[in-house]
Design a protein around this motif. Structure first.
Motif, short mmCIF file in Angstrom:
data_model
loop_
_atom_site.label_atom_id
_atom_site.label_comp_id
_atom_site.label_asym_id
_atom_site.label_seq_id
_atom_site.Cartn_x
_atom_site.Cartn_y
_atom_site.Cartn_z
N SER A 140 9.62 13.71 -9.14
CA SER A 140 10.96 14.26 -9.40
C SER A 140 11.25 15.47 -8.52
O SER A 140 12.36 15.61 -7.99
CB SER A 140 11.09 14.65 -10.87
OG SER A 140 10.93 13.52 -11.71
N GLU A 141 10.26 16.33 -8.34
CA GLU A 141 10.45 17.52 -7.52
C GLU A 141 10.76 17.14 -6.07
O GLU A 141 11.60 17.77 -5.42
CB GLU A 141 9.21 18.41 -7.58
CG GLU A 141 8.94 19.02 -8.95
CD GLU A 141 8.16 18.09 -9.88
OE1 GLU A 141 8.04 16.88 -9.56
OE2 GLU A 141 7.69 18.56 -10.93
N SER A 142 10.11 16.10 -5.56
CA SER A 142 10.35 15.64 -4.20
C SER A 142 11.76 15.06 -4.06
O SER A 142 12.43 15.28 -3.04
CB SER A 142 9.31 14.58 -3.80
OG SER A 142 8.01 15.12 -3.82
N ILE A 143 12.21 14.36 -5.08
CA ILE A 143 13.56 13.80 -5.05
C ILE A 143 14.60 14.92 -5.00
O ILE A 143 15.57 14.86 -4.23
CB ILE A 143 13.79 12.89 -6.27
CG1 ILE A 143 12.86 11.68 -6.22
CG2 ILE A 143 15.25 12.45 -6.35
CD1 ILE A 143 12.80 10.89 -7.52
N ILE A 144 14.41 15.95 -5.81
CA ILE A 144 15.34 17.09 -5.83
C ILE A 144 15.35 17.78 -4.48
O ILE A 144 16.41 18.08 -3.91
CB ILE A 144 14.96 18.07 -6.95
CG1 ILE A 144 15.20 17.44 -8.32
CG2 ILE A 144 15.75 19.38 -6.81
CD1 ILE A 144 14.69 18.27 -9.47
N ALA A 145 14.16 18.05 -3.92
CA ALA A 145 14.07 18.73 -2.63
C ALA A 145 14.73 17.91 -1.53
O ALA A 145 15.43 18.45 -0.66
CB ALA A 145 12.61 19.00 -2.28
#
Length: 260
Positions: A140-145
């Motif tokens: 999820s963090e990679s998608i947001i970034a």
């Protein structure tokens, strides 16, 4: 955007010595070919993004480079997304040889992963991405970034990033093509109501970019299949980590709002 035609060049070093890179750069400059980016893409290989004004310049370069015994030209082509990222990061993305739409990353390649997804998010055809990985690996963090890097807004349809999210409706403003719609396939399968799945089916029909975590679980028992995905991303803590396809991840919080 640079005037002229872009090329990706890659050469293998047979005999490394001081000044070798300068010789290649000088040859390109003499022929009027501009270097945009250069980087090592492997221990004994270098990749370059260059711009030529016409094909004749490249033909002259190829004739001249064959006379250099210290290097061997391995690739000359229009640059792919993978080529651009390889030059930018100094490494190639690992790609499944059996399924060419599957790309593999480990946690130490998060920067490369974020750049890759950001470039995909910018594509005009609104691709469907699936991302596999164990809980808390950074999906999820990679998608947001990547959404931030692509100058897009993200919208969680189902998620457990901060608290469990199960959306059943969207406002008109939230249906913009500038949004990246994120679905946690495991959460939707386990906790999604009929109205939640009605929203998912609507989004799947719309020309918008969607990212589905745990895609194998998501498609189980539905009208969707893995063939619907344009890209499959696998994110591991380390290269040897096993990812079980089609099995919902073990809940990794016991609190009421962190139950998946």
């Amino acid at each position: 955007m640079s005037d002229g035609k872009e090329w990706y060049l890659e050469y293998e070093i047979h005999k490394n010595r001081p000044g070798l890179l300068g010789e290649v750069s000088s040859l390109l400059g003499t022929l009027g070919i501009n270097i945009l980016t250069i980087n090592g893409v492997d221990h004994e290989r270098r990749g370059l993004l260059v711009v030529s004004q016409d094909d004749k310049q490249m033909e002259q370069f190829l004739i001249a480079i064959k006379k250099m015994e210290t290097i061997y030209l391995t690739k000359v082509r229009q640059p792919t997304l993978g080529d651009r990222l390889a030059v930018r990061h100094g490494r190639y993305i690992e790609r499944d040889t059996g399924d060419r739409k599957t790309f593999r990353f480990s946690r130490d390649e998060i920067g490369l992963l974020v750049d890759f997804m950001a470039e995909v998010f910018k594509m005009p055809n609104h691709p469907l991405l699936g991302i596999r990985g164990l809980p808390r690996v950074g999906k999820s963090e990679s998608i947001i970034a990547a959404s931030v890097s692509a100058n897009k807004r993200w919208q969680f349809i189902s998620s457990t990033l901060l608290k469990q999210t199960i959306r059943t409706r969207l406002s008109d403003d939230e249906r913009s093509q500038e949004h990246i719609f994120v679905i946690d396939g495991a959460v939707s399968k386990r906790s999604g109501s009929e109205s939640h799945w009605s929203l998912i089916r609507e989004l799947m029909r719309l020309p918008v970019t969607k990212v589905i975590e745990h895609p194998d679980t998501f498609v189980t028992g539905t009208e969707f299949s893995m063939n619907d995905f344009d890209y499959i991303i696998e994110l591991r803590s380390h290269r040897e980590e096993e990812i079980s396809h089609g099995v919902s991840p073990t809940p990794y919080f016991s609190w009421p709002y962190f139950n998946s």
